[in-house]
Scaffold this active site. Structure first.
Site, PDB file in Angstrom:
ATOM      1  N   TYR A  69       0.835  -1.202   0.000  1.00  0.00           N
ATOM      2  CA  TYR A  69       0.000   0.000   0.000  1.00  0.00           C
ATOM      3  C   TYR A  69       0.873   1.258   0.000  1.00  0.00           C
ATOM      4  CZ  TYR A  69      -3.824   3.165   1.066  1.00  0.00           C
ATOM      5  OH  TYR A  69      -4.741   4.175   1.002  1.00  0.00           O
ATOM      6  N   PHE A 121      -8.030  19.813 -24.535  1.00  0.00           N
ATOM      7  CA  PHE A 121      -8.651  18.525 -24.838  1.00  0.00           C
ATOM      8  C   PHE A 121     -10.013  18.532 -24.148  1.00  0.00           C
ATOM      9  CE2 PHE A 121      -9.435  14.030 -23.723  1.00  0.00           C
ATOM     10  CZ  PHE A 121      -9.577  13.557 -24.999  1.00  0.00           C
ATOM     11  N   ASP A 122     -10.964  17.695 -24.607  1.00  0.00           N
ATOM     12  CA  ASP A 122     -12.328  17.842 -24.064  1.00  0.00           C
ATOM     13  C   ASP A 122     -12.424  17.631 -22.557  1.00  0.00           C
ATOM     14  OD1 ASP A 122     -12.119  15.094 -24.410  1.00  0.00           O
ATOM     15  OD2 ASP A 122     -13.748  14.917 -25.860  1.00  0.00           O
ATOM     16  N   ASP A 212       0.064  20.177 -20.852  1.00  0.00           N
ATOM     17  CA  ASP A 212      -0.693  18.933 -20.957  1.00  0.00           C
ATOM     18  C   ASP A 212       0.179  18.066 -21.846  1.00  0.00           C
ATOM     19  OD1 ASP A 212      -2.288  16.854 -21.784  1.00  0.00           O
ATOM     20  OD2 ASP A 212      -4.095  18.062 -22.024  1.00  0.00           O
ATOM     21  N   ALA A 214       0.601  14.812 -22.679  1.00  0.00           N
ATOM     22  CA  ALA A 214       0.256  13.439 -23.089  1.00  0.00           C
ATOM     23  C   ALA A 214       1.156  12.930 -24.216  1.00  0.00           C
ATOM     24  CB  ALA A 214      -1.206  13.378 -23.522  1.00  0.00           C
ATOM     25  N   LYS A 255      -0.620   7.586 -23.511  1.00  0.00           N
ATOM     26  CA  LYS A 255      -0.157   7.883 -24.871  1.00  0.00           C
ATOM     27  C   LYS A 255       1.364   7.652 -24.894  1.00  0.00           C
ATOM     28  CE  LYS A 255      -4.188  10.245 -24.608  1.00  0.00           C
ATOM     29  NZ  LYS A 255      -5.042  10.241 -23.420  1.00  0.00           N
ATOM     30  N   HIS A 447     -21.083  12.856 -26.952  1.00  0.00           N
ATOM     31  CA  HIS A 447     -20.566  12.001 -28.028  1.00  0.00           C
ATOM     32  C   HIS A 447     -20.273  10.568 -27.594  1.00  0.00           C
ATOM     33  CE1 HIS A 447     -17.358  14.366 -26.189  1.00  0.00           C
ATOM     34  NE2 HIS A 447     -16.438  13.552 -26.627  1.00  0.00           N
TER      35      HIS A 447
HETATM   36  O1  PLI Z   1      -7.867   9.885 -21.070  1.00  0.00           O
HETATM   37  P1  PLI Z   1      -7.013  10.418 -19.974  1.00  0.00           P
HETATM   38  O2  PLI Z   1      -7.804  10.801 -18.784  1.00  0.00           O
HETATM   39  O3  PLI Z   1      -5.861   9.544 -19.621  1.00  0.00           O
HETATM   40  O4  PLI Z   1      -6.317  11.750 -20.536  1.00  0.00           O
HETATM   41  C1  PLI Z   1      -7.036  12.889 -20.877  1.00  0.00           C
HETATM   42  C2  PLI Z   1      -6.320  13.649 -21.933  1.00  0.00           C
HETATM   43  C3  PLI Z   1      -5.689  14.814 -21.611  1.00  0.00           C
HETATM   44  N1  PLI Z   1      -5.023  15.536 -22.543  1.00  0.00           N
HETATM   45  C4  PLI Z   1      -4.938  15.145 -23.834  1.00  0.00           C
HETATM   46  C5  PLI Z   1      -4.194  15.998 -24.803  1.00  0.00           C
HETATM   47  C6  PLI Z   1      -5.558  13.990 -24.239  1.00  0.00           C
HETATM   48  O5  PLI Z   1      -5.459  13.616 -25.518  1.00  0.00           O
HETATM   49  C7  PLI Z   1      -6.280  13.189 -23.278  1.00  0.00           C
HETATM   50  C8  PLI Z   1      -6.961  12.019 -23.640  1.00  0.00           C
HETATM   51  N2  PLI Z   1      -7.105  11.672 -24.900  1.00  0.00           N
HETATM   52  C9  PLI Z   1      -7.855  10.709 -25.420  1.00  0.00           C
HETATM   53  C10 PLI Z   1      -8.654   9.767 -24.593  1.00  0.00           C
HETATM   54  C11 PLI Z   1      -7.877  10.587 -26.867  1.00  0.00           C
HETATM   55  O6  PLI Z   1      -8.517   9.673 -27.404  1.00  0.00           O
HETATM   56  O7  PLI Z   1      -7.235  11.430 -27.503  1.00  0.00           O
END
Ligand code: PLI
Length: 455
Positions: A69, A121-122, A212, A214, A255, A447
């Protein structure tokens, strides 16, 4: 161009359905490919998020997972990696990207605050709104023109940033964010020069700058390839330089972390870190696991280093370009230049006969599934149309896109050939594709669960 810098050791069989079966599957899913079972998809280009194939070293890493833990060994491996690769002083793991956004904004954003980003991002925009804040997209105008050939089309417009700060006052802006690469606008990179300019402005006004991050490694690779002065630097050095201009980052590690689950929130401010830990304990778990198993932390600490391999990045970005070029050669209208993780199809030119009120994005993804069992992401009016609160009028997004998102290390270029041929066939018969009407929608992020009927 190089071939895959790996060979295949384990395979996952794919089911190939026939058109009749797909017709039935599509109807049952309300013509929304998000509601189709993954096993009914032949080539899944819905997302590059959490869909990477892990390497033998990552799988081996799972075996040294320490599921204690508190204080598991894998946390300390990851801590060392985050310090070495990203360079931030403090970090917490999270189970994916959005909890990192949630925690950062819970602490920073008050009602009525503005959060500028090149493009949110959304989930990022939704988390700002959730705290009563106002997400603002300040990307350069070229980003909204799918044919504009800017090498760093993800750049923030620094004039727009200055104007916003002057208009609302720096005290109303708790942080500025830059999304690297800009997923919502085509997976387009942000230049080091632009990052430096934004840093200069935020420093001038005492506003923290967060990435951000990713797709940080793909962004760094584009800097190496396209920005003067970086051609002889390693991607690892470029990443450290980029991160050096930021006060912290949120990262969906699903990613460029090359893992199937995981995220992080990193920062240099100790006071912020102490607050972050309190929110983390409430929402995700103890700071040495943050919603992940020890084995997940280990896979991530391996993935964050592997992603810096320049042979891998050359092949990765090359595969996306390979698909983009095939489509372009046949006149399929795509977003250019091709970005780092996906080819985006410009539906305003592909399906000009379908008005945005009839959801060309979903009409396309449904047609693509029907034609070839291929799944893509609809990123147009279904996700981004909104009602004007005052007039009740529907405001449609400037960009009507479909994203052919390529998972990392998963598909071969034979798969890309199938995808290209299917899209080209649709393009030649595009007049036959019809619009859709909504028969069910949820009040937020519709969506994901929306259902349609063909018109
Ligand atoms: O899906 P998460 O919670 O691990 O991450 C959210 C997220 C944040 N920033 C950016 C730039 C993204 O592209 C993102 C998630 N993207 C998805 C799920 C996609 O299909 O692009």
């Amino acid at each position: 161009m190089i071939a895959e810098p790996y060979r295949i050791k384990v395979v996952e069989p794919l089911k190939i359905t026939n058109r009749e079966e797909r017709e039935e599957i599509l109807k049952n899913a309300g013509y929304n490919v998000m509601l189709i079972k993954a096993e009914d998809v032949y080539i899944d280009l819905l997302t590059d998020s959490g869909t990477s194939a892990m390497s033998q070293n990552q799988w081996a890493g799972l075996m040294v997972g320490d599921e204690s833990y508190a204080g598991c060994r894998n946390f300390y491996h990851l801590e060392k990696t985050v310090k070495e690769v990203l360079g931030f002083k403090y970090f917490v793991p999270t189970h994916q990207g959005r909890p990192a956004e949630n925690i950062l904004f819970r602490i920073k954003v008050k009602k009525g605050d503005y959060v500028p980003n090149n493009m949110h991002f959304d989930t990022t925009g939704a988390h700002v709104l959730d705290k009563g804040g106002i997400p603002v997209n300040l990307v350069i105008d070229e980003a909204y023109d799918p044919q504009a050939l800017h090498p760093f089309k993800g750049n923030m417009d620094v004039k727009k940033l200055r104007d916003l700060i002057k208009k609302v006052g720096p005290e109303k802006i708790p942080l500025v964010m830059i999304t690297i690469t800009n997923n919502t606008g085509g997976g387009e990179p942000v230049s080091m020069e632009n990052i430096k300019e934004v840093k200069k402005i935020t420093e001038e006004y005492g506003i923290p700058l967060f990435f951000d991050a990713a797709r940080f490694a793909e962004n760094a690779y584009f800097i190496k390839k396209r920005e003067k002065g970086y051609e002889n630097k390693s991607v690892a050095e470029i990443v450290r330089e980029m991160m050096g201009y930021a006060d912290g980052c949120t990262m969906s590690c699903k990613k460029d972390g090359l893992v199937n689950i995981g995220g992080l929130l990193a920062m240099n401010d100790k006071e912020l870190f102490e607050k972050v830990k309190q929110h983390l304990i409430l929402l995700e778990g103890f700071p040495t696991y943050g919603g992940l198993a020890g084995r997940d932390l280990e896979a991530l600490s391996v993935g964050l280093r592997e992603v810096l391999d320049e042979n891998y990045l050359e092949w990765r970005v090359g595969q996306v370009k390979y698909l983009g070029n095939k489509l372009k050669e046949e006149g399929v209208p795509i977003m250019e230049p091709v970005g780092g993780h996906a080819v985006y199809i410009d539906l305003k030119r592909f399906l000009p006969h379908i008005p945005q009120s009839q959801f060309p994005d979903n009409a396309f993804t449904a047609a693509l599934y029907l034609e070839g069992g291929i799944r893509a992401a609809a990123l147009g009016s279904t996700a981004f149309a909104r009602k004007d609160e005052k007039t009740g009028e529907i405001i449609y997004p400037k960009l009507e896109l479909v994203r052919l998102t390529i998972p990392r290390r998963v598909y071969t270029n034979s798969h890309m050939d199938v995808v290209a041929n299917t899209v080209i066939k649709l393009y030649k018969n595009r007049d036959k594709i019809r619009g859709l009407k909504i028969v069910y929608e949820a009040p937020v992020l519709r969506h994901f669960t929306v259902r349609f009927e063909p018109l």
